[in-house]
Design an enzyme around this catalytic site. Structure first.
Site, PDB file in Angstrom:
ATOM      1  CE  LYS A  19      45.506  41.718  67.792  1.00 47.58           C
ATOM      2  NZ  LYS A  19      45.635  41.728  69.186  1.00 47.58           N
TER       3      LYS A  19
ATOM      4  CD  GLU B  54      29.398  42.044  64.503  1.00 46.09           C
ATOM      5  OE1 GLU B  54      28.899  43.152  64.763  1.00 46.09           O
ATOM      6  OE2 GLU B  54      28.900  41.201  64.160  1.00 46.09           O
TER       7      GLU B  54
ATOM      8  CB  CYS C 266      29.861  47.648  70.278  1.00 45.38           C
ATOM      9  SG  CYS C 266      29.672  46.223  70.451  1.00 45.38           S
TER      10      CYS C 266
ATOM     11  CD  GLU D 251      31.385  52.267  70.801  1.00 42.73           C
ATOM     12  OE1 GLU D 251      32.666  52.059  70.464  1.00 42.73           O
ATOM     13  OE2 GLU D 251      30.672  51.103  70.854  1.00 42.73           O
TER      14      GLU D 251
END
Ligand code: ADP
Length: 488
Positions: free
Chosen positions: A185, A261, A295, A392
């Site tokens: 997906k 992750e 990331c 982030e």
């Protein structure tokens, strides 16, 4: 390859815009949704919108194909992956353009992503025949121990938009190499690259049902239908920490195997003995790769007080020279951010830091449309409680902070709930090892600004995730261990 396939219209038209289920391209029961070009804000093309019912049809296909795929000799599975590797290289230009169109990154970076993404097919084609087990006597000499490693079973692979080619291949390749079937997906922002990969695997000879692809604008019901179905045995997810922990909770009910992750908040530490110009090169790579939307991106720069001024000046000078524009223009070095929400989030983090006293050494910021562009920004004097030191950034913003000594640098670097990656620049070997050992991160870039490699175990600790992708470890995420006690 004809030239028409490397024009935007050519690459978009040659794609199937449907779901891949059991080897058939099918419409979605939810209709279709548009994929948006972040450089213009305009629709690129429509793709099928899968519902929970489509998701179960995809799992039917994956479950039906599981036995046959697991029983397929490893060499044969490997050869499909190896052909997919070659096909990705044959179509590198078309794939790069597709990734740039839907994700926004400059073409040169998309070309690098094609090579990186293809490498997972090559690496795991090499790992597939190397899955082994063990045989040993018990210490008491009572019986023998046989250890077998077998595919986990049908796996759900959920990928983000920032590396629309490499995130799918990094999951598909080890799953298929291990003998698992899968339902992929991809992110709703970037489903096109994933469809192109599925097309390539089909051409490479992958049997029907081994990989199924669900594009959807509404991931929650699709994910929930699959996670609660007893035939699913594994979920591998890359994306944000909130969605990752939501999936982990969902996986708990059925005690699914999980690999995650998640987000990062990478420190980039520069000691006073570092090669300054190499550190600035590394900082540019660690900050600006993927427009900062990674990331692995350096989120916080910690620089020794004595070199902070030249480092900041050199970094700001380099960032100021970057050409901003649509990724499909070969002159562009900074493409648009993924969408208006992404751009506004970065702008909000900068505003918050400035309200807390930060100074812009390079005063970038959001640019007027069309598209979701954000000019590179360098900040100093950022207060410790600024949000951009905790969250982030996912954009081209570099906060530069200073430190007095090694202990302070390490403590500041570790002062985050995340633990994906840390960068360290120093010429002192003993310091390198001392610092690396203390850093709370799954990966460290020591005097280098990019660490991603298909042969290396990629992954984080703390809120950055569970498990590793790539390397020898990657295939293990899709294998179970079976112990057989054998009477003597
Ligand atoms: P980002 O913030 O980078 O967009 P997300 O974590 O929201 O990251 O998305 C990463 C992937 O997770 C995408 O493929 C997205 O569609 C999917 N996703 C988001 N929410 C859910 C959910 N509730 N269930 C399953 N998948 C989800």
């Amino acid at each position: 390859m004809s030239t028409s396939t490397t024009t935007p219209a050519g690459v978009l038209e040659s794609l199937p815009g449907q779901l891949l289920i059991g080897g058939q391209w099918r419409d979605g029961r939810g209709g279709a949704f548009d994929v948006i070009d972040p450089a213009t804000g305009e629709p690129l093309r429509a793709v099928a919108d899968a519902t929970a019912e489509d998701a179960l049809a995809a799992l039917d296909a994956a479950a039906a194909a599981q036995r046959g795929w697991a029983a397929t000799p490893a060499r044969q599975r490997a050869e499909v992956l190896r052909r997919a590797f070659a096909l990705m290289h044959d179509r590198a230009e078309a794939l790069a353009l597709l990734a740039t169109l839907e994700m926004g990154k400059p073409l040169a970076e998309s070309r690098a992503e094609v090579a990186y993404a293809a490498e997972f097919f090559r690496w795991f084609s090499e790992e597939a025949p190397r899955v082994d087990g063990g045989f040993r006597p018990t210490p008491e000499g009572t019986h023998h121990i046989l250890v077998m490693r077998q595919p986990v079973g049908p796996s759900l692979l959920i990928t983000p938009w920032n590396f629309p080619l490499a995130m799918p291949t990094r999951k598909i390749a080890p799953a298929l190499a291990a003998g698992c079937t899968a339902v992929l997906k991809p992110a709703e922002q970037t489903p096109l690259s994933a469809l192109a990969i599925a097309q390539i695997l089909t051409e490479a000879g992958l049997p029907p049902g081994v990989l199924n692809v669900l594009t959807t604008a509404d991931p929650e019901p699709v994910g929930a239908a699959l996670l609660t179905d007893p035939r699913l045995r594994k979920v591998s997810f890359t994306g944000s920490t909130p969605v990752g922990s939501h999936l982990l909770r969902g996986a708990a009910d059925r005690v699914l195997r999980v690999s995650l992750e998640l987000g990062g908040n990478a420190p980039f530490i520069v000691f006073d003995d570092a090669d300054l110009s190499a550190a600035v090169d590394g900082a540019m790579a660690a900050k600006m790769r993927n427009i900062g939307e990674a990331c692995t991106a350096a989120n916080r720069f910690f620089v020794a007080e004595s070199i902070a001024e030249p480092f900041t000046r050199m970094l700001a000078e380099r960032m100021a020279t970057l050409a901003i524009g649509p990724g499909s223009d070969p002159r562009s070095q900074v493409g648009p951010l993924i969408d208006a929400a992404g751009r506004d989030k970065v702008a909000g983090l900068v505003d918050d830091a400035r309200a807390g006293g930060a100074t812009a050494v390079l005063d970038g910021g959001p640019l007027p449309g069309p598209g979701f562009f954000f000019a590179p920004t360098v900040l100093t004097g950022v207060a410790p409680d600024a949000r951009l030191l905790r969250e982030e950034i996912f954009g081209p913003v570099a906060p530069v902070l200073t430190f007095r000594d090694e202990d302070q640098a390490v403590a500041a670097a570790n002062d985050t709930e995340f633990g994906l990656l840390a960068y360290v620049y120093t010429a002192d070997l003993r310091r390198s090892l001392r610092v690396v050992e203390q850093l709370e991160a799954g990966m460290v870039g020591l005097n280098q600004g990019v660490v991603s490699n298909a042969a290396a175990p990629f992954g984080g600790i703390k809120l950055s995730g569970l498990g590793r992708e790539g390397g020898r470890e990657g295939i293990g995420e899709f294998l179970e261990t079976k112990y057989v006690g054998i009477a003597r």
